[in-house]
Enzyme design. Structure first.
Site, short mmCIF file in Angstrom:
data_model
loop_
_atom_site.label_atom_id
_atom_site.label_comp_id
_atom_site.label_asym_id
_atom_site.label_seq_id
_atom_site.Cartn_x
_atom_site.Cartn_y
_atom_site.Cartn_z
N CYS A 1 -4.53 -56.53 24.15
CA CYS A 1 -3.46 -57.44 23.73
C CYS A 1 -2.07 -57.01 24.15
O CYS A 1 -1.10 -57.73 23.92
CB CYS A 1 -3.53 -57.63 22.22
SG CYS A 1 -5.19 -58.09 21.67
N HIS B 1 4.59 -58.37 16.89
CA HIS B 1 3.20 -58.62 17.30
C HIS B 1 2.53 -59.46 16.23
O HIS B 1 1.88 -60.46 16.54
CB HIS B 1 2.48 -57.29 17.51
CG HIS B 1 1.11 -57.43 18.12
ND1 HIS B 1 0.89 -58.13 19.28
CD2 HIS B 1 -0.09 -56.95 17.72
CE1 HIS B 1 -0.41 -58.08 19.58
NE2 HIS B 1 -1.02 -57.37 18.64
N HIS C 1 -3.41 -65.89 18.36
CA HIS C 1 -3.30 -64.65 19.13
C HIS C 1 -3.98 -64.87 20.47
O HIS C 1 -5.20 -65.03 20.55
CB HIS C 1 -3.96 -63.50 18.37
CG HIS C 1 -3.74 -62.17 19.01
ND1 HIS C 1 -3.01 -61.99 20.17
CD2 HIS C 1 -4.16 -60.91 18.66
CE1 HIS C 1 -2.99 -60.72 20.49
NE2 HIS C 1 -3.68 -60.05 19.59
#
Length: 398
Positions: free
Chosen positions: A160, A293, A328
């Site tokens: 990620c 994040h 996400h």
């Protein structure tokens, strides 16, 4: 002192829009892209929500003008669309006029197609063509071919944080004089593998994700692609380019704590922010907005929150996670959030952290929950990946 590396173009496709303008409109009007699953035939169709782009693969292929017998994965098509937007936005006519590279990132690669035909490859010549498009590098080369780019091409896959590391590598190649211009970003499509994987890890929410909320249950996956055009100071001057913003700092660290969890005190996250400040010459007090994040998983939000407190002390600037808008998006996350960071600088806005209700009991951090206008000169954007890979980018007003 140098302002950093110039950003001259941006392109994005996500669940909240197929252009930069559509994404910005959704962000300022609170339009989430989280919905039920339409494009994937999965047992979780009715019980999990995703940030899905409501275009079929056939429709994406038509947008790119691909032949019917193409072997583009959905990941590659999303990436090609966003990269073409970025190049057009930068006003680039001849992609090879300067020493130009492409650094793309992905975690899914071509898996969104290869998983569909796993059981019938031996029987079907027609479907075997997708085997060649499975690996992550094929996605990047397809994007390069669509752009007509003949220069340096490489792929980064660090889960990620992938796109942040692609952006970082592009900046370093320009700073070192290796390249004049680099197209950087990431792309990932939804797939059964990732949906099932995150469900197995027990960090997938059965409702809308709620970053930094005490009662957060986990993430919603999304799909997206975004690319930025980075250019050297010399290239910008030669072509008299408009600069959208500057990449002023960047940092990468690894907390070496766990395969899929961040350390409890946010060691890697703290170090990546610290490194980004050092590269930029900025200090924590200079930051006006943190695009966190903020995955809404119990582990990430606690770890990131503690790292932010370590980095900023009692003077934490306005912060929010935009993942309640998009989900996400894995390797694409840092790239779409880089676009959002530039838009925040250009429009002096802090985006709302949707769905937040209750402050976490471990610390006194409350994200911005409504759209806020304020002078913004510097934005910090965090992206953390499996394997402990933590990256921070700093963006500054042009």
């Amino acid at each position: 002192m140098s302002k950093g590396i110039a950003i001259t173009g941006m392109g994005i496709v996500s669940s909240i829009g197929l252009t930069v303008e559509e994404n910005f409109d959704a962000l300022i009007n609170g339009k989430t892209g989280i919905s039920a699953i339409d494009n994937i035939d999965t047992a979780h169709k009715n019980d999990l929500k995703v940030g899905e782009i409501k275009k079929t693969n056939q429709e994406l292929a038509q947008l790119l003008g691909l032949p019917a017998d193409n072997n583009f994965s959905r990941t590659a098509m999303l990436g090609a669309i966003a990269a073409k937007q970025a190049v057009a936005n930068a006003g680039i006519i001849d992609i090879n006029e300067y020493n130009t590279g492409l650094i793309s990132s992905t975690s899914v690669g071509g898996m969104d197609m290869t998983e569909r035909f796993f059981y019938d490859y031996f029987e079907s010549e027609e479907n075997r063509r997708y085997i060649e498009s499975h690996d992550a590098g094929d996605v990047t080369h397809k994007i390069a071919n669509e752009l007509g780019l003949k220069g340096f091409v490489t792929t980064i896959s660090t889960a990620c944080s992938s796109a942040a590391n692609a952006i970082m590598l592009g900046a370093r190649l320009i700073k070192s004089g290796k390249l004049d211009r680099v197209i950087v970003g990431g792309t990932d499509a939804l797939s059964k593998f990732t949906i099932n994987g995150f469900k197995t890890l027990m960090i997938y929410s059965d409702t809308y994700n709620t970053p930094f909320d005490n009662d957060r249950k986990g993430l919603n996956l999304g799909e997206a692609a975004a690319f930025l055009v980075l250019e050297s100071e010399e290239a910008v001057k030669k072509s008299n380019k408009k600069v959208l913003a500057y990449l002023s700092g960047y940092g990468n660290a690894n907390d070496a704590y766990h395969q899929t969890a961040s350390s409890e005190n946010g060691d890697g996250a703290f170090l990546s922010m610290e490194k980004a400040f050092k590269v930029s010459g900025l200090v924590p007090a200079d930051i006006d907005y943190i695009n966190a994040h903020g995955t809404a998983t119990p582990n990430n939000d606690l770890s990131e929150g503690r790292a932010i407190i370590r980095a900023f002390g009692t003077e934490v600037p306005d912060f929010s996670s935009t993942k309640p808008f998009t989900g996400h998006t894995l390797a694409a996350a840092a790239a779409i959030e880089a676009v959002y960071s530039v838009l925040a600088l250009q429009n002096n806005l802090v985006y709302p952290n949707l769905n937040f209700k209750t402050k976490m009991e471990e610390f006194n951090l409350v994200p911005q929950t409504v759209l806020k206008e304020k002078e913004i000169n510097h934005v910090l954007s965090n992206s953390f990946g499996f394997g402990g890979n933590c990256s921070t980018l700093l963006f500054s007003k042009s």
